[in-house]
Design a protein around this motif. Sequence first.
Motif: not given
Length: 121
Positions: A7-11, A53-54, A112-113, A118-121
């Motif tokens: 899960q990500s704002p990139l997806l 983040e898991v 998985v978030k 880079p370096g920000g979950a």
Amino acid sequence: MPNVTFQSPLLHKNVTVYAVAGDTSTILSVADANKIAIPHDCRDGECGSCLIEVVTLSGKTMGSLLTEKEKAQLKSLGKITAEEIRLAEVEDVAPKYRLACQYIVRDQDILVKFSGEPGGA
């Protein structure tokens, strides 16, 4: 086989893939194999850019061995406490934040978030 959902704002939407439990593939390797771009610089636990983040979705929550590099990076990022390290090592309680290049998939479904930064979950 565990499911790993990214899960990500990139997806555009969450992406769920199968991982082989007991394999030594890291989350970063699983993501790469499925063309999911988790930011990373070193692949070796030195930089902390692959912070994730898991969240456990099914089954018993299982910790995963924290490497010394991962402990140091998570501490420097302010993402883990000494008590969380103790719980992971003694009680097998998984910490919330991990490095994708160090976390090995276990036999549990996880979310998985990651932020895409880079370096920000």
